[in-house]
Design a protein around this motif. Structure first.
Motif, PDB file in Angstrom:
ATOM      1  N   HIS A  44      -5.665   0.285  -0.321  1.00  6.81           N
ATOM      2  CA  HIS A  44      -5.885  -0.655  -1.417  1.00  6.81           C
ATOM      3  C   HIS A  44      -6.528   0.003  -2.645  1.00  6.81           C
ATOM      4  O   HIS A  44      -5.994  -0.106  -3.761  1.00  6.81           O
ATOM      5  N   ARG A 280      -1.083 -11.461   1.517  1.00  7.51           N
ATOM      6  CA  ARG A 280      -1.837 -10.288   1.968  1.00  7.51           C
ATOM      7  C   ARG A 280      -1.329  -9.756   3.297  1.00  7.51           C
ATOM      8  O   ARG A 280      -1.025  -8.568   3.438  1.00  7.51           O
ATOM      9  N   TYR A 281      -1.201 -10.646   4.272  1.00  8.22           N
ATOM     10  CA  TYR A 281      -0.933 -10.257   5.656  1.00  8.22           C
ATOM     11  C   TYR A 281       0.513  -9.821   5.870  1.00  8.22           C
ATOM     12  O   TYR A 281       0.781  -8.867   6.604  1.00  8.22           O
ATOM     13  N   THR A 283       3.107  -9.332   3.203  1.00  2.88           N
ATOM     14  CA  THR A 283       3.544  -9.333   1.804  1.00  2.88           C
ATOM     15  C   THR A 283       5.069  -9.345   1.697  1.00  2.88           C
ATOM     16  O   THR A 283       5.755  -8.656   2.463  1.00  2.88           O
ATOM     17  N   TYR A 314       3.139  -1.799  -0.170  1.00  2.00           N
ATOM     18  CA  TYR A 314       2.315  -3.007  -0.112  1.00  2.00           C
ATOM     19  C   TYR A 314       2.160  -3.532   1.315  1.00  2.00           C
ATOM     20  O   TYR A 314       1.142  -4.151   1.641  1.00  2.00           O
ATOM     21  N   GLY A 318      -1.785  -4.212   2.347  1.00  2.00           N
ATOM     22  CA  GLY A 318      -2.319  -5.546   2.585  1.00  2.00           C
ATOM     23  C   GLY A 318      -3.247  -5.640   3.778  1.00  2.00           C
ATOM     24  O   GLY A 318      -4.103  -6.529   3.841  1.00  2.00           O
ATOM     25  N   ARG A 319      -3.101  -4.732   4.752  1.00  2.00           N
ATOM     26  CA  ARG A 319      -3.936  -4.785   5.954  1.00  2.00           C
ATOM     27  C   ARG A 319      -4.919  -3.609   6.013  1.00  2.00           C
ATOM     28  O   ARG A 319      -5.345  -3.195   7.078  1.00  2.00           O
ATOM     29  N   GLN A 338      -9.142 -12.932   0.958  1.00  2.00           N
ATOM     30  CA  GLN A 338      -7.702 -13.182   0.838  1.00  2.00           C
ATOM     31  C   GLN A 338      -7.189 -13.027  -0.587  1.00  2.00           C
ATOM     32  O   GLN A 338      -6.049 -12.620  -0.809  1.00  2.00           O
ATOM     33  N   HIS A 341      -5.987  -9.267  -2.482  1.00  2.00           N
ATOM     34  CA  HIS A 341      -4.731  -8.518  -2.317  1.00  2.00           C
ATOM     35  C   HIS A 341      -4.098  -8.212  -3.671  1.00  2.00           C
ATOM     36  O   HIS A 341      -4.400  -8.856  -4.692  1.00  2.00           O
ATOM     37  N   SER A 343      -0.551  -7.958  -3.873  1.00  2.00           N
ATOM     38  CA  SER A 343       0.850  -8.049  -3.458  1.00  2.00           C
ATOM     39  C   SER A 343       1.814  -8.323  -4.602  1.00  2.00           C
ATOM     40  O   SER A 343       3.024  -8.119  -4.455  1.00  2.00           O
TER      41      SER A 343
END
Length: 406
Positions: A44, A280-281, A283, A314, A318-319, A338, A341, A343
């Protein structure tokens, strides 16, 4: 020789692949389908930095492999690596000029004006959902796909009669399995449809984004016809693919986590939390192609050499536990990070259609679950099939059982 992680063109294990990319460090050596070597940013903080780094540009002529003739003109991903001239492919003053004109046309007011139309389309599509003999509905084909396509057609002023063909063409555009003989033909036909739309709106303007871009181009700073056509294609491609995957992935996530679904259905959590955690989780965009280094760019203990290419992964970003803590691998609509992110991107090239995509999901998902609160997958999530699209988190279909509200 650098050891590279080859991205699976058939996307057989997206989560596993994303985990391997993260484990390789913030900068991973990657091979795209077709044997094309690139670097991938997978964490990130490093992604945020690189997405605003002026040493990384969109000009494909900086790419050493391109200069040396190592990238075939019919490479299946060439339309993403070297699209026509638009705000996606330029930097600096030209990017600011194009971006400003698009922003002036795609205003928050215009987006909010779409809410009523999105609501009407959503209700109509839900009315039309009819299970087959086996009690199953393909929610992607019958709901998640047509909604954003109708919305983007309305927004851009594209004739609805063109949508079936556009669906076929964009599937070829994104796929790693498009035969080389069809790559250039696909790009040519897509450009032709967009050019025809621009010509029609120039002759008879309407209340749509294409007409607004044409009008803006006639007053002060302007877009050329080529730039309007390319911008239209970019907005249509990004505007429907992202939202399809956002809706589909949200349903998959809620089905796999019934305790999270219970929170939002009871009102303990907001639907906006479902949207942001899904972004996020899982994307919608797995990888974005491509930026090119004008000079050596250090990233952690590695370096992107001048002339090399960078993709933004991405799906891995995201994780990232450095950004979202030790539970980054969990789907949790109550998490406090949350909204952290990226994304929809970050920096100058952040997606201009992010607000519209969020609006569509924010209308579609609560309406869907108000009708079918016990909606569930008709097959185990392990049997869901991904399309051969390395840039998108994109399922072939989404078979579900519908359970109407009593």
């Amino acid at each position: 020789m650098t050891s590279r992680i080859a991205l699976d063109p058939f996307v057989s294990d997206l989560d596993g692949e994303s985990a391997r990319l993260r484990e390789a460090g913030p900068l991973a050596a990657v091979e795209l389908p077709g044997g094309v070597p690139v670097w991938a940013v997978t964490h990130h903080a490093e992604a945020r930095a690189l997405l605003t780094d002026p040493r990384l540009v969109k000009d494909i002529n900086v790419w050493g492999a391109w200069q040396r003739g190592e990238i075939a003109p019919d490479w299946p991903l060439i339309g993403l690596a070297n699209p026509s001239r638009s705000m996606l492919t330029v930097d600096g003053a030209d990017h600011r000029r194009m971006r400003t004109l698009v922003a002036q046309a795609l205003t928050p007011r215009r987006v909010e004006q779409m809410r009523e139309r999105i609501t009407k389309l959503t209700e109509g599509l839900l009315d039309a959902l009819v299970p087959g003999p086996d009690g199953v509905v393909d929610l992607k084909a019958d709901f998640a796909y047509p909604l954003p396509m109708y919305v983007v057609a309305d927004l851009m002023g594209i004739e609805e009669s063109r949508l079936p063909r556009l669906k076929e063409l964009f599937e070829k555009f994104f796929s790693t399995q498009t035969p080389p003989a069809e790559v250039i033909a696909t790009l040519t036909e897509l450009a032709g449809i967009m050019a025809a739309t621009v010509a029609a709106k120039r002759a008879e303007p309407g209340d749509d984004l294409t007409s607004a871009l044409i009008l803006a181009s006639e007053d002060g700073d302007h877009l050329t016809d080529e730039e309007i056509v390319s911008t239209l294609q970019l907005m249509v491609a990004a505007g429907h693919e992202t939202t399809i995957s956002l809706i589909v992935n949200a349903v998959v996530n809620l089905s796999a986590h019934p305790e999270q679904r219970a929170l939002v259905l009871s009102g303990e959590a907001d639907w906006s939390a479902v949207v942001e955690e899904t972004l996020r989780y899982s994307t919608p965009t797995s990888h974005v192609l491509i930026r090119f280094a004008t000079e050596d760019v250090p990233v952690g203990d590695k370096v992107i050499p001048a002339g090399d290419a960078l993709i933004v992964s991405y799906g891995a970003i995201g994780r990232d536990e450095n950004a979202h803590g030790p539970t980054a691998g969990d789907f949790d609509i109550t998490r406090t990070t949350q909204n952290r992110h990226i994304s929809f991107g970050h920096g100058p090239h952040v997606c201009p259609g992010a607000a519209l995509s969020r609006l569509e999901a924010a209308v579609a998902l609560p309406a869907l679950y108000a009708r079918f609160p016990s909606l569930d997958l008709a097959i185990p999530s392990s049997e869901l099939r991904y399309k051969p699209v390395v840039t998108q988190n994109d399922l072939h279909d989404l078979p579900v059982h519908l359970t109407p509200t009593p």
